[in-house]
Design an enzyme around this catalytic site. Structure first.
Site, PDB file in Angstrom:
ATOM      1  CB  SER A 144      -0.897   0.015   1.245  1.00 25.75           C
ATOM      2  OG  SER A 144      -1.570   1.256   1.374  1.00 25.75           O
ATOM      3  CE1 TYR A 157      -4.305  -3.068   4.138  1.00 20.61           C
ATOM      4  CE2 TYR A 157      -3.587  -0.788   3.887  1.00 20.61           C
ATOM      5  CZ  TYR A 157      -3.918  -2.007   3.327  1.00 20.61           C
ATOM      6  OH  TYR A 157      -3.856  -2.169   1.970  1.00 20.61           O
TER       7      TYR A 157
END
Length: 252
Positions: A144, A157
């Site tokens: 990400s 996350y």
């Protein structure tokens, strides 16, 4: 065609994984996808892929449950034999979910969920996959943009994605003798159902992302699939141990 290469993609029933699967199939590769609960969506992806003239199959898998991996790969091995193959060539670790919770409010259970899905599951699924992977193949781990830049409420996350990026470099080094490369693709904010559709429906966040992105918008699934498909080809063979961010130039 017995020489057609095969790609295994986790989380391939919708969103980014669906687009990856279709783009990979369009390059003439067989595709195996996993899904967590949405069998109907996975079956639709398989049907679309088969129309392109390659083989496709969907298997249910909870990538956070490492105890299920042996049985999963037994099923994959049986399927490969049914299409006259013994191994697959590329692994794309894409499956995942997101949470948006401030660090100060993140529970241990939420942290463990992120760990099991995004790091522990990927680590041990990749380890188990090696027995069924051909040499000269590749591993693509999905990270990400949040491992480079920060937006509030994504600490658990993003931390797991940071771990995946480090893990990928070690995999690239340790599997070099088998000529298996390993790379990271790191999307920015993408308008899918991921994380309860935050990047699709939260107009405040979408505006913020667009304002700090050089190309001036939130990403779409179609912006990512082709990059992963490219990494599953011989043209990308000399790319190894790299992080490829696909965020439209977010927070440059």
């Amino acid at each position: 065609m017995t020489d057609t290469k095969t790609v295994l993609i986790t989380g391939g029933s919708r969103g980014l994984g669906r687009n990856m699967a279709l783009k990979i199939a369009n390059k003439g590769l067989n595709v195996i996808i996993t899904y967590h609960t949405n069998k109907a969506a996975a079956d639709n992806v398989v049907a679309e892929i088969i129309k392109t003239g390659v083989n496709a199959k969907a298997f249910q898998l909870d990538t956070s449950n490492t105890a299920s991996f042996d049985a999963f790969f037994t099923d994959v091995e049986a399927y490969l034999k049914s299409i006259n193959k013994t191994h697959f060539d590329y692994l794309v670790n894409n499956a995942g979910t997101g949470i948006y919770v401030p660090f100060t409010e993140t529970t241990e259970a939420q942290f463990d969920d992120m760990m099991n899905i995004h790091f522990k599951g990927v680590y041990f699924l990749t380890q188990k996959a090696l027995n069924l992977m051909n040499d000269n193949g590749g591993i693509i781990n999905i990270s990400s943009g949040l491992a480079r830049f920060t937006f509030p409420n994504s600490s658990a996350y993003a931390s797991m994605k940071g771990a995946i990026e480090t893990f990928t470099k070690y995999v690239a080094k340790e599997l070099g003798a088998r000529k298996i490369n390993a790379n990271v693709v790191a999307p920015g904010a993408i308008a899918t159902e991921f994380g309860n559709g935050e990047n699709k429906t939260n107009e405040t966040k979408r505006g913020l992302v667009a304002n700090v992105t050089a190309l001036g918008r939130v990403g779409e699934a179609e912006d990512i699939g082709g990059i992963v498909a490219f990494l599953c080809t011989e043209d990308a063979k000399w790319i190894n141990g790299q992080r490829i961010e696909a965020s439209g130039g977010c927070m440059l």
